[in-house]
Design an enzyme around this catalytic site. Structure first.
Site, PDB file in Angstrom:
ATOM      1  N   ASN A 177       0.848  -1.191   0.000  1.00 54.81           N
ATOM      2  CA  ASN A 177       0.000   0.000   0.000  1.00 54.81           C
ATOM      3  C   ASN A 177       0.882   1.239   0.000  1.00 54.81           C
ATOM      4  OD1 ASN A 177      -0.239   1.742   2.703  1.00 54.81           O
ATOM      5  ND2 ASN A 177       0.250  -0.372   3.282  1.00 54.81           N
ATOM      6  N   SER A 237       6.394   5.258  12.198  1.00 50.86           N
ATOM      7  CA  SER A 237       6.853   4.239  11.257  1.00 50.86           C
ATOM      8  C   SER A 237       6.193   4.213   9.888  1.00 50.86           C
ATOM      9  CB  SER A 237       6.667   2.868  11.913  1.00 50.86           C
ATOM     10  OG  SER A 237       5.387   2.764  12.521  1.00 50.86           O
ATOM     11  N   CYS A 238       5.212   5.061   9.603  1.00 47.28           N
ATOM     12  CA  CYS A 238       4.554   5.004   8.297  1.00 47.28           C
ATOM     13  C   CYS A 238       5.573   5.282   7.189  1.00 47.28           C
ATOM     14  CB  CYS A 238       3.418   6.012   8.220  1.00 47.28           C
ATOM     15  SG  CYS A 238       2.579   6.008   6.606  1.00 47.28           S
ATOM     16  N   ASN A 302       5.228  -1.973  11.681  1.00 46.40           N
ATOM     17  CA  ASN A 302       4.560  -1.326  10.564  1.00 46.40           C
ATOM     18  C   ASN A 302       5.031  -2.012   9.286  1.00 46.40           C
ATOM     19  OD1 ASN A 302       3.156   0.582   8.914  1.00 46.40           O
ATOM     20  ND2 ASN A 302       3.433   2.131  10.500  1.00 46.40           N
ATOM     21  N   CYS A 448       7.141 -39.301  -7.129  1.00 44.94           N
ATOM     22  CA  CYS A 448       7.246 -38.164  -8.052  1.00 44.94           C
ATOM     23  C   CYS A 448       8.694 -37.730  -8.273  1.00 44.94           C
ATOM     24  CB  CYS A 448       6.423 -36.985  -7.551  1.00 44.94           C
ATOM     25  SG  CYS A 448       7.077 -36.188  -6.050  1.00 44.94           S
ATOM     26  N   CYS A 455      17.470 -32.784  -3.679  1.00 40.83           N
ATOM     27  CA  CYS A 455      18.663 -33.238  -2.978  1.00 40.83           C
ATOM     28  C   CYS A 455      19.853 -33.289  -3.934  1.00 40.83           C
ATOM     29  CB  CYS A 455      18.421 -34.607  -2.360  1.00 40.83           C
ATOM     30  SG  CYS A 455      19.802 -35.221  -1.347  1.00 40.83           S
ATOM     31  N   CYS A 489       8.584 -32.125  -0.413  1.00 43.09           N
ATOM     32  CA  CYS A 489       7.651 -33.234  -0.652  1.00 43.09           C
ATOM     33  C   CYS A 489       6.222 -32.718  -0.754  1.00 43.09           C
ATOM     34  CB  CYS A 489       7.741 -34.260   0.466  1.00 43.09           C
ATOM     35  SG  CYS A 489       6.593 -35.656   0.248  1.00 43.09           S
TER      36      CYS A 489
END
Length: 503
Positions: A177, A237-238, A302, A448, A455, A489
């Site tokens: 934002n 902090s904004c 924030n 699969c 690995c 996995c």
């Protein structure tokens, strides 16, 4: 979650994530047994599994023709949620219910000595910026609100001002934002406080404020107390302010934090929180500065400075404001690990042991909330999840937390606060002399090969594939116990050995 008869865990999870969480779910109206289908699906979506199980008591879905699925708004796209299988899967998972559960739990806690009926509040943002919004949130069950930051200088907002990074289920993973502060006058906001205090005397109203100088910080604090605020929160902090002298700039200076905190304390007898920025390396010195200025607690964090992406067609960073963009504040599930680190740092600092920590950043489910509590947050604030899903998520936050406490025989949420904080230690205190080997469950593995690939190309080449069964085998002499295989996995078919091996 245990293995189920109808759907595997991953199938179940993927199917639940398809639900759109409709405002007025037509699936509910289609159920011949009158079950709150939409509410059950929402509980499952937010991991309130036991709450959903209770609502599915005496479920008769197995013999039902599932008109809820036909009514699903996704049915026309041939991707309707498989509600019938989901409900049958959940209702048959009785092994998840513990044999003994405590009957009563107390979700109440406190913030700087002020009672909260539960730990959940709205954080200072658009979700708590009008009387009507706060009223509806309080009626839904939120314990408090940190009202959108009040200031005496005009706001000039951009349009659009949001952008996001989405998961495969199209939900927010991260949210940006570039919004600023309350666009109402100080007096308009004071009238909102007066109305809310009169109508909801048991709710906690945090007045988030920002001044341009010491006099404004003092004056705003005084006015908010007279209007009925419960606490003052200093917005240090904004990251989105037009002026370089406000918001985040203050939060990056110990001297300014201390000075303006002291100015706020001159104007009020209420407890004061300092809301700090994560756009620093170490938050502890900033928190200590706030304490020196007289703060009673810390609100963290924030939003994080960010650029979420670039539109590859227009070649403009997002959000596109007439061909330009800016660095903005990042929130949502993606920031939770960063927030937990800051919460842990604050809670483990002995010099801050008497300071309340109000935690926020990435809380979406009761599990997220629990992790904040366990690492030392005494109260919790939420915005991004509400922006996406609405105030209604409070049901599954409180119910899910309460069900967990019942299962663990925890009677009070206060006993959870900081319970895991001491497990986070310095790097030189981690045990490094043993190996915990991964263990492959051959009954769950589908061959699969994802673990083998990871690995081989990202680990220690400690797996090989059985050419007949396609099931991977561990090469113990090469395995270092990093557990990358477990992380990749897709079916959670890899566990860990019960005993660690000494190197």
């Amino acid at each position: 979650m245990a293995q189920y008869s109808h759907l595997s865990y991953r199938q179940y999870e993927a199917e639940v994530s398809k639900c759109l969480l409709c405002h007025d779910p037509v699936c509910t109206g289609a159920c011949p047994d009158g079950m709150p289908v939409g509410k059950i699906m929402r509980s499952l979506y937010f991991e309130n599994f036991l709450g959903a199980s209770h609502l599915l008591h005496n479920n008769r879905c197995e013999s039902c023709s599932a008109p809820c699925e036909s009514a699903c708004v996704l049915a026309g796209s041939n991707i309707a949620v498989n509600i019938n299988d989901i409900f049958n899967t959940v209702s048959k998972a009785e092994d998840l219910l513990p044999g003994h559960m405590t009957e009563k739990t107390d979700l109440s806690t406190e913030i700087c000595g002020i009672r909260l009926e539960n730990p959940f509040m709205l954080s200072s943002s658009v979700v708590g910026s009008t009387y009507d919004m706060c009223r509806r949130a309080f009626e839904a069950g939120w314990a408090g609100v940190s009202f959108k930051t009040i200031c005496s200088f005009p706001q000039h907002e951009t349009s659009p001002r949001f952008s996001s990074i989405r998961s495969h289920s199209n939900s927010f993973c991260g949210f940006k934002n570039i919004e600023q502060l309350s666009d109402h006058s100080v007096e308009e906001n004071m009238e909102i406080f007066r109305r809310l205090r009169e109508e909801f005397p048991e709710k906690v109203i945090i007045a988030s404020i920002m001044g341009q100088n010491e006099e404004e910080w003092t004056s705003l604090a005084e006015k908010c107390e007279k209007a009925g605020a419960s606490l003052i929160e200093c917005n240090f902090s904004c990251p989105n302010m037009e002026s370089d002298d406000l918001g985040i700039t203050i939060g990056q200076s110990e001297e300014l934090i201390e000075r303006f905190t002291r100015a706020v304390k001159r104007g009020t007898s209420l407890p004061v929180l300092a809301k700090l920025t994560p756009n620093i390396t170490d938050m502890v010195p900033m928190a200590l500065a706030a304490k020196r200025g007289g703060a009673d607690g810390i609100a963290a964090i924030n939003t994080i400075n960010s650029i979420t992406g670039v539109d590859i067609d227009t070649l403009v960073a997002e959000p596109d404001v007439q061909g330009r963009s800016m660095v903005g504040g990042y929130s949502g599930p993606a920031v939770k690990p960063i927030v937990l680190r800051f919460i842990s740092d604050l809670s483990r600092c002995d010099d801050l042991s008497n300071m309340h920590i109000s935690g926020m950043g990435g809380i979406e489910t009761w599990r997220d909330a629990l992790e904040f509590l366990l690492l030392g947050a005494g109260s919790l604030q939420v915005t991004t999840a509400v922006m996406q899903y609405g105030y209604r998520i409070i049901d599954d936050l409180t119910e899910g937390l309460a069900e967990y406490m019942k299962c663990k025989n925890v009677k009070s949420v206060r006993s959870l606060i900081g319970a895991a904080s001491k497990t986070v230690v310095a790097h030189d205190r981690i045990e490094r002399d043993t190996i915990v080997f991964p263990v492959i469950d051959k009954n769950l593995c589908i061959g699969c090969g994802r673990c083998y690939i990871s690995c081989r190309d990202g680990g220690h080449q400690a797996l090989e594939i059985d050419p007949e069964t396609r099931i991977p085998r561990l090469i113990g002499a090469k395995c270092v116990g990093c557990h990358l295989c477990r992380e990749v996995c897709p079916l959670e078919a890899i566990g860990s050995a019960e005993k660690a091996i000494t190197r």
